[in-house]
Design a protein around this motif. Structure first.
Motif, PDB file in Angstrom:
ATOM      1  N   ALA A  64       0.818  -1.217   0.000  1.00  0.00           N
ATOM      2  CA  ALA A  64       0.000   0.000   0.000  1.00  0.00           C
ATOM      3  C   ALA A  64       0.844   1.254   0.000  1.00  0.00           C
ATOM      4  O   ALA A  64       1.732   1.411   0.836  1.00  0.00           O
ATOM      5  N   SER A  94      -4.177   4.360   1.877  1.00  0.00           N
ATOM      6  CA  SER A  94      -5.360   4.638   2.681  1.00  0.00           C
ATOM      7  C   SER A  94      -6.423   5.376   1.864  1.00  0.00           C
ATOM      8  O   SER A  94      -6.145   6.403   1.250  1.00  0.00           O
ATOM      9  N   ASN A 123      -7.786  -0.356   1.564  1.00  0.00           N
ATOM     10  CA  ASN A 123      -7.019   0.064   2.746  1.00  0.00           C
ATOM     11  C   ASN A 123      -7.703   1.203   3.500  1.00  0.00           C
ATOM     12  O   ASN A 123      -8.004   2.249   2.927  1.00  0.00           O
ATOM     13  N   LYS A 189      -2.612  -4.879   9.069  1.00  0.00           N
ATOM     14  CA  LYS A 189      -1.266  -4.543   8.606  1.00  0.00           C
ATOM     15  C   LYS A 189      -0.652  -3.419   9.414  1.00  0.00           C
ATOM     16  O   LYS A 189      -1.294  -2.410   9.667  1.00  0.00           O
ATOM     17  N   THR A 219      10.990   1.776   5.415  1.00  0.00           N
ATOM     18  CA  THR A 219      10.410   3.117   5.508  1.00  0.00           C
ATOM     19  C   THR A 219      10.056   3.414   6.968  1.00  0.00           C
ATOM     20  O   THR A 219       9.397   2.621   7.631  1.00  0.00           O
ATOM     21  N   GLY A 270      11.294  -3.052   4.769  1.00  0.00           N
ATOM     22  CA  GLY A 270      12.735  -3.138   4.554  1.00  0.00           C
ATOM     23  C   GLY A 270      13.189  -4.254   3.631  1.00  0.00           C
ATOM     24  O   GLY A 270      14.387  -4.511   3.547  1.00  0.00           O
ATOM     25  N   ARG A 272      14.400  -5.316   0.268  1.00  0.00           N
ATOM     26  CA  ARG A 272      14.969  -4.425  -0.736  1.00  0.00           C
ATOM     27  C   ARG A 272      15.394  -5.110  -2.026  1.00  0.00           C
ATOM     28  O   ARG A 272      15.814  -4.449  -2.969  1.00  0.00           O
ATOM     29  N   ALA A 291       7.216  -1.595  -0.600  1.00  0.00           N
ATOM     30  CA  ALA A 291       6.622  -0.299  -0.928  1.00  0.00           C
ATOM     31  C   ALA A 291       7.716   0.606  -1.505  1.00  0.00           C
ATOM     32  O   ALA A 291       7.800   0.780  -2.724  1.00  0.00           O
TER      33      ALA A 291
HETATM   34  C1  FNR Z   1       3.196   3.628   2.719  1.00  0.00           C
HETATM   35  N1  FNR Z   1       2.581   2.663   3.536  1.00  0.00           N
HETATM   36  C2  FNR Z   1       1.204   2.697   3.721  1.00  0.00           C
HETATM   37  N2  FNR Z   1       0.555   1.680   4.363  1.00  0.00           N
HETATM   38  C3  FNR Z   1      -0.790   1.687   4.510  1.00  0.00           C
HETATM   39  O1  FNR Z   1      -1.338   0.737   5.054  1.00  0.00           O
HETATM   40  N3  FNR Z   1      -1.537   2.738   4.046  1.00  0.00           N
HETATM   41  C4  FNR Z   1      -0.970   3.791   3.406  1.00  0.00           C
HETATM   42  O2  FNR Z   1      -1.658   4.726   3.004  1.00  0.00           O
HETATM   43  C5  FNR Z   1       0.448   3.780   3.222  1.00  0.00           C
HETATM   44  N4  FNR Z   1       1.070   4.810   2.568  1.00  0.00           N
HETATM   45  C6  FNR Z   1       2.416   4.717   2.244  1.00  0.00           C
HETATM   46  C7  FNR Z   1       2.998   5.683   1.441  1.00  0.00           C
HETATM   47  C8  FNR Z   1       4.330   5.575   1.053  1.00  0.00           C
HETATM   48  C9  FNR Z   1       4.921   6.614   0.150  1.00  0.00           C
HETATM   49  C10 FNR Z   1       5.124   4.476   1.519  1.00  0.00           C
HETATM   50  C11 FNR Z   1       6.570   4.336   1.136  1.00  0.00           C
HETATM   51  C12 FNR Z   1       4.544   3.543   2.337  1.00  0.00           C
HETATM   52  C13 FNR Z   1       3.367   1.613   4.221  1.00  0.00           C
HETATM   53  C14 FNR Z   1       3.767   0.466   3.322  1.00  0.00           C
HETATM   54  O3  FNR Z   1       2.631  -0.213   2.836  1.00  0.00           O
HETATM   55  C15 FNR Z   1       4.697  -0.550   4.053  1.00  0.00           C
HETATM   56  O4  FNR Z   1       4.000  -1.170   5.098  1.00  0.00           O
HETATM   57  C16 FNR Z   1       5.926   0.115   4.646  1.00  0.00           C
HETATM   58  O5  FNR Z   1       6.356   1.208   3.862  1.00  0.00           O
HETATM   59  C17 FNR Z   1       7.101  -0.842   4.787  1.00  0.00           C
HETATM   60  O6  FNR Z   1       7.580  -1.295   3.544  1.00  0.00           O
HETATM   61  P1  FNR Z   1       8.883  -0.687   2.808  1.00  0.00           P
HETATM   62  O7  FNR Z   1       8.544   0.705   2.354  1.00  0.00           O
HETATM   63  O8  FNR Z   1      10.003  -0.651   3.819  1.00  0.00           O
HETATM   64  O9  FNR Z   1       9.149  -1.602   1.661  1.00  0.00           O
END
Ligand code: FNR
Length: 363
Positions: A64, A94, A123, A189, A219, A270, A272, A291
């Motif tokens: 997401a 979201s 979401n 999640k 992130t 994380g 990658r 993400a």
């Molecule tokens: C997210 N993530 C996220 N999760 C969610 O449930 N609703 C959301 O609206 C968002 N928005 C969002 C925006 C951006 C720009 C990022 C990078 C991430 C969280 C995402 O789904 C994930 O759980 C985390 O980012 C961890 O994965 P990564 O980024 O480390 O691969």
């Protein structure tokens, strides 16, 4: 509502331009046992897998990220196209903004337009679910003809965000009510701080059908909100973000804790490259989500996103071959070695038993 939608663009810009990853997800502490005699043909490795009664062409879950501002439509369009092309499951960001303002719906529904056959996950936040009830979840699902919904848990972000909601009471009850009322699968999640075994047990008891651990080490929302605070000229808020950059359960540790509680698990946070996906599968994940690594390519072009996903699949394929795994099912039975801080954390009382059991069962 205005604030919710403009925040979406802030997030995309900050996540794609600034250094917003912190800590260690634990994958560098995981080593897959090498197979010197792989009974597999690398050109015929099968990446297909089963998740929630659906067959997918890849265990890569496009996690997401976005939607909720007209400026995000193109990014979701490319992510949707990639999901369709590669047969990956995909989550949208979201949907709160579009539930509040119907003119923003297309920034989400574009994903279904582009991915008519993909497994799409709606979401909303647990807090919005608590405040608006199951009707919001049903509307979020119908908005994009989703196959499931993810209820995101983000207490850290709410705590650090100046406009965050500080009252998290009643969320578990709201999830339980949702699960008992709807026929589509509900996924719980996290968003970068991980899920503990205790929280996982509560979620299974509430009736969720899968857990996306959203672990620490990728992130960091503490970091993203810290950067936003800095840009808004709020040093106190910025320090709060900095202080909590190290908060959370590393993805590998969370994965092992949630795994032992039963039920399908998506490992996110994380990861990658394709090797991290292979490690997550070997540790028992059913799917592996990314993400941030997909964000910059999705903001650039279809070609950039396609080549990123091809690269990830190639790495996963090599890792599977060298593990002697011809299928995702095989990969989930491969043995691993775990070292360093991750080993220390999983050997805390309660975790040790699980680690021992799993490695024995695979020999
Ligand atoms: C997210 N993530 C996220 N999760 C969610 O449930 N609703 C959301 O609206 C968002 N928005 C969002 C925006 C951006 C720009 C990022 C990078 C991430 C969280 C995402 O789904 C994930 O759980 C985390 O980012 C961890 O994965 P990564 O980024 O480390 O691969």
């Amino acid at each position: 509502p205005e604030q919710t939608t403009s925040r979406k663009l802030d997030h995309l810009r900050i996540c794609s331009e600034k250094e917003i990853e912190t800590g260690c997800s634990g994958f560098s502490d995981v080593r897959i046992v090498h197979s010197a005699l792989p009974e597999a043909d690398m050109d015929h490795i099968d990446l297909s897998c089963r998740f929630l009664n659906t067959t997918l062409s890849s265990p890569l879950f496009i996690a997401a990220m976005t939607g909720g501002h007209p400026g995000t439509t193109e990014v979701n369009r490319r992510l949707g196209r990639a999901a369709e092309r590669f047969g990956c499951a995909i989550g949208v960001g979201s949907q709160r903004a579009a539930l509040e303002r119907s003119d923003l719906r297309h920034s989400f529904s574009v994903v279904r337009e582009e991915a008519p056959t993909a497994f799409i996950v709606a979401n909303i936040g647990a807090i919005q679910l608590r405040d608006h009830g199951p009707a919001w979840a049903e509307e979020a699902v119908s908005m994009i003809e989703a196959d499931a919904i993810a209820i995101h848990l983000n207490p850290l972000q709410e705590a650090i965000q100046p406009e965050g909601d500080h009252d998290a009471t009643g969320c578990l009850k709201a999830i339980e009510e949702l699960c008992s009322r709807v026929s589509f699968p509900v996924i719980a999640k996290e968003t970068g701080s991980g899920i503990s075994r205790e929280t996982a047990r509560n979620l299974w008891n509430a009736g969720v059908q899968a857990i996306d651990i959203g672990g620490y080490g990728g992130t960091s929302w503490a970091r993203v909100e810290g950067v936003r605070a800095d840009e808004a000229g709020d040093p106190v808020q910025r320090r709060l973000g900095d202080d909590f950059q190290s908060w959370g359960i590393p993805t590998v540790v969370s994965l092992m804790e949630v795994r032992e509680t039963g039920g399908p698990v998506i490992a996110t946070g994380g990861l990658r490259n394709g090797l991290d996906i292979a490690k997550a599968l070997a540790l028992g994940a059913d799917m592996a989500g990314m993400a941030l690594p997909l964000l910059a390519p999705a903001m650039e072009s279809d070609a950039a996103l396609n080549s990123k996903i091809e690269e990830i699949h190639r790495e996963l394929t090599v890792a599977m071959f060298l593990s002697g795994a011809a299928t995702i099912r095989d990969m989930r039975r491969v043995r691993t070695y775990i070292t360093g801080d991750t080993r220390d954390m999983i050997q805390e009382p309660g975790c040790e038993k699980h680690y021992g059991d799993r490695s024995n069962s695979r020999r």
